[in-house]
Scaffold this motif. Sequence first.
Motif, short mmCIF file in Angstrom:
data_model
loop_
_atom_site.label_atom_id
_atom_site.label_comp_id
_atom_site.label_asym_id
_atom_site.label_seq_id
_atom_site.Cartn_x
_atom_site.Cartn_y
_atom_site.Cartn_z
N ASP A 1 -33.89 53.64 -63.99
CA ASP A 1 -34.63 54.29 -62.90
C ASP A 1 -35.35 53.28 -62.01
O ASP A 1 -36.45 53.54 -61.51
N ALA A 2 -34.73 52.13 -61.81
CA ALA A 2 -35.30 51.10 -60.93
C ALA A 2 -34.31 50.78 -59.82
O ALA A 2 -33.12 51.12 -59.90
N MET A 3 -34.78 50.12 -58.79
CA MET A 3 -33.94 49.75 -57.67
C MET A 3 -34.58 48.59 -56.91
O MET A 3 -35.74 48.23 -57.14
N SER A 4 -33.80 48.02 -55.97
CA SER A 4 -34.34 47.03 -55.06
C SER A 4 -34.09 47.50 -53.63
O SER A 4 -33.24 48.36 -53.39
N VAL A 5 -34.83 46.93 -52.68
CA VAL A 5 -34.59 47.17 -51.26
C VAL A 5 -34.60 45.82 -50.57
O VAL A 5 -35.10 44.83 -51.10
N GLY A 6 -34.02 45.78 -49.36
CA GLY A 6 -34.01 44.55 -48.58
C GLY A 6 -35.33 44.33 -47.86
O GLY A 6 -36.09 45.28 -47.62
N SER A 7 -35.58 43.08 -47.49
CA SER A 7 -36.85 42.75 -46.85
C SER A 7 -36.99 43.42 -45.49
O SER A 7 -38.10 43.81 -45.10
N GLY B 1 -23.13 64.70 -54.64
CA GLY B 1 -22.32 65.22 -55.73
C GLY B 1 -23.00 65.14 -57.07
O GLY B 1 -22.40 65.48 -58.10
N GLY B 2 -24.27 64.68 -57.09
CA GLY B 2 -24.98 64.54 -58.35
C GLY B 2 -26.41 65.05 -58.25
O GLY B 2 -26.73 65.91 -57.42
N ASP B 3 -27.28 64.48 -59.06
CA ASP B 3 -28.67 64.93 -59.13
C ASP B 3 -29.56 64.09 -58.21
O ASP B 3 -29.13 63.10 -57.62
N THR B 4 -30.82 64.50 -58.16
CA THR B 4 -31.83 63.76 -57.40
C THR B 4 -32.71 63.00 -58.37
O THR B 4 -33.12 63.52 -59.41
N ALA B 5 -32.97 61.72 -58.03
CA ALA B 5 -33.75 60.87 -58.93
C ALA B 5 -34.95 60.30 -58.19
O ALA B 5 -34.97 60.21 -56.96
N LYS B 6 -35.94 59.90 -58.96
CA LYS B 6 -37.06 59.16 -58.40
C LYS B 6 -37.01 57.76 -58.98
O LYS B 6 -37.22 57.57 -60.19
N LEU B 7 -36.70 56.79 -58.12
CA LEU B 7 -36.50 55.42 -58.56
C LEU B 7 -37.66 54.54 -58.11
O LEU B 7 -38.17 54.69 -56.99
N LYS B 8 -38.04 53.64 -58.96
CA LYS B 8 -39.15 52.72 -58.68
C LYS B 8 -38.62 51.43 -58.07
O LYS B 8 -37.67 50.84 -58.59
N VAL B 9 -39.23 50.98 -56.97
CA VAL B 9 -38.84 49.72 -56.34
C VAL B 9 -39.35 48.58 -57.20
O VAL B 9 -40.56 48.40 -57.37
N ALA B 10 -38.40 47.81 -57.78
CA ALA B 10 -38.76 46.72 -58.68
C ALA B 10 -38.62 45.35 -58.03
O ALA B 10 -39.12 44.36 -58.56
N ALA B 11 -37.91 45.28 -56.88
CA ALA B 11 -37.72 43.99 -56.22
C ALA B 11 -37.43 44.21 -54.75
O ALA B 11 -36.89 45.24 -54.35
N ILE B 12 -37.83 43.23 -53.95
CA ILE B 12 -37.49 43.21 -52.51
C ILE B 12 -36.71 41.93 -52.27
O ILE B 12 -37.22 40.83 -52.46
N THR B 13 -35.44 42.08 -51.87
CA THR B 13 -34.57 40.92 -51.67
C THR B 13 -34.69 40.39 -50.26
O THR B 13 -34.90 41.15 -49.30
N ASP B 14 -34.51 39.09 -50.12
CA ASP B 14 -34.60 38.42 -48.82
C ASP B 14 -33.33 38.71 -48.02
O ASP B 14 -32.22 38.45 -48.50
N ASP B 15 -33.48 39.26 -46.82
CA ASP B 15 -32.32 39.61 -46.00
C ASP B 15 -31.85 38.48 -45.09
O ASP B 15 -31.00 38.70 -44.21
N ASP B 16 -32.36 37.28 -45.27
CA ASP B 16 -31.90 36.14 -44.48
C ASP B 16 -30.63 35.58 -45.10
O ASP B 16 -30.56 34.42 -45.52
N VAL B 17 -29.60 36.44 -45.19
CA VAL B 17 -28.33 36.09 -45.82
C VAL B 17 -27.20 36.74 -45.03
O VAL B 17 -27.43 37.63 -44.22
N ALA B 18 -25.98 36.28 -45.29
CA ALA B 18 -24.82 36.91 -44.68
C ALA B 18 -24.11 37.84 -45.65
O ALA B 18 -23.38 38.74 -45.24
#
Length: 854
Positions: free
Chosen positions: A608-614, A634-651
Amino acid sequence: MTVVRTSLRNFFAHKGRMALSAVAVLLSVAFVCGTLVFTDTVGTTFDKLFAATASDVTVLPKDADEGAQGRGKPESLPASLLERVRSVEGVASAEGAVVSMDVTVVNGDNKDVGPSSGAPTIAGNWSRGALRSMEIESGHEPRGPGEVLVDADTADKHGLGIGDELRTIAQTGDFTARIVGVAAFKVTNPGAAVVYFDTATAQHRLLGATDRYTQVDVTAADGVDDARLKRDVTAALGAGDYEVQTAEENADANRAEVGEFMDVIKYAMLGFAGIAFLVGIFLIVNTFSMLVAQRTREIGLMRAIGSSRRQVNRSVLVEALLLGLVGSLLGVGAGIGIAVGLMKLMAMTGMELSTDDLTVKATTPVAGMVLGVVVTVLAAYLPARRAGRISPMAALREAGTPADGRSGLVRGIIGLVLTGAGAAALYAAGTADSSSTGASMLGLGVVLTLVGFVAIGPLLAGGVVRVISAVLLRAFGPVGRMAERNALRNPRRTGATGAALMIGLALVACLSVVGSSMVASATSELDRSVGADFIVEGRQPIVPQAERAMRDTPGLDHVTRYKAIDARLTLADGRSDDDGLTAADPTYAEDVRRATTAGTLADAYGTDAMSVGSDYAEKYGVRVGDTVTVAFKGGDTAKLKVAAITDDDVAIDQGARYISIDTMRKYLPAEKVPPNLIMFAKAADGQETQAYAALKKALHDYPQYQVRDQSDYKRELQDQVGQLLNMVYGLLALAIIVAVLGVVNTLALSVVERTREIGLMRAIGLSRRQLRRMIRMESVVIALFGALLGLGLGLGWGTTAQKLLALEGLNVLDIPWPTIIGVFVGSAFVGLFAALVPAFRAGRMNVLNAIATD
């Protein structure tokens, strides 16, 4: 009528001098008309195909296209729906159909028989609906689980015949079948490979269920129109539960998908045709400017005997009109030839287009004619105005005296202002914080600097030509000095001729810098971010049997799965988006190293964790520890905790939002879990070479997938960018050809203008060889002048464009000096080539006749 007769006399008297300008108009119009005819023909081909394959009414799963993407098998309908549709009033017949494009079909040599043009491989069930577009030319329809029917085009391309075996690879497994029939399309097949099975086999093997269809095809009873039948079927099935389309709506939906792709091709090609037109304008302006200068005495005499300025002006414009009409008319015909040539070229890549479907709409020749004539007349307007300003006293002057020996002060000031404004716009683009703002400023900067350089070309000609001459021509003594002075005697003409070449070469230089920087940036990113030894991907989502083969490969430390998940994310404040998630194994953090600005990426693969971009975090104010509501499609609804923010200075994976495969499976039923789009593998220590060979062997039976190590990946990336650039260079070649014609025309008219001068030089001892050398050197100097301006301008554009790419993670600026130097040296050869005919004609002049020329 007097003006028209005078214009006709002058036009045919100077038809040789007009020829190259007419060719420029012809080429530009031909490219426009060829593009329109080609894309219209493609449209006609698909229209006929869609019309032939569509039933009166089609029932489809809701959001079928969206649901099928990336799933490996299409969305389907329950078979029970078929009887409900058959019971609707007005239905003559209804049958279930199975259609899947998520398959690969290979022959006995393990070669993919699918098209290489990007068209799909289509597998389905043989039915009465198939008879609308196909007819069996040999053998019979499939009647059991071990039989398959193949289209005639695919059979011809791959040497397939009745009795041969084909293996079909689908998400539900591999299966083989023997060819029992070959069917030909009743309309043109634009390149797809098609195989048919019996209905039960298609359901079981393509959908993994015997009680499902991908669509229901409905035929209306006599006297029942499609719209009425659609209403009745929709009422019987329930509004909103399924997608119900008439034949016209079904064809329109299919046409829209093809239309988007063809619009990109059409407008890109028309853009290059526009560049050719722009270059052609310089050629036409130069031609008429020189013709007006050479007829100074003639026009002065016309003015002396009563011709008004308006009549002289109109006379020149009528000549331009004639030039535009002749060039455009020939261009329309040539355009049809270009369209046929493009069709043959596409046939070589696998996209079959029949000349029987060649479509020349009435608007195409009209557009070509209007465009060619308008551009020609507009280009001749300024020379025509200059002609109208010639006074009767000009009849007493020497013919051929240049009327515009120096660039006007006003033009120079305007050019400097535009160039400065363009440079400022380019600087603003290079320092922009967002791609959209930067792209707008880049476009503005390109236009302003281009127009500015064209305007200050005469000012630059003096200095640049002198520098080039000091380096190249001084060694040739008097002949070299005369060539330099000839190039400098009319800076406006030299500037316009060089500007025509400048435009094409500026684009070549810009695209070279962008392409080289993309490859260098991606290579650097791979070295920095990719820790996986091997990357496996292909034209089909990775089937489970291929995944198992990877996992069983000896010498691998781990294998990582990577899936795209359809989901809607909603923040606590109610803001949401449908950009989805990326599900991967925790080892993905080792395979693709992503820096984090907050938190730890390994934690994002927890339950139940996830990351998002900066960028996402900054835009929406998301922090580590926040909760995001995720509705899995097609599935259920979840509540996920943001565990990390990744740096978007990438290709790579810019903006990706990661969850673990285990979290995905918790909220998605097994039948809704998508296949892997790509997989990564890491070799055990010291076993890289053996693991690479073993992995290739393990996936040998799945030719749709490629196994690449990092060196392979870099090489393929370079090849792809190189192919794209070569295609663009090929299209730009049209503009460069027109520019070369401009150099040829300028030199040819210049030789005519200097006929007496050439005769006098020959009389005092200049040899034919020296004369030809002088003209060739003049041409080389003009070509190198245009090349210097173009390459300098293109380097500026390309460097700025790279700064914008840096916002997307492509941070490396790489200037391809070998390409730039090669283009510059090649420009010298272009100058030599352009001077061949004018130099030859000058050398053949009779000395006495030349001296006697008035």
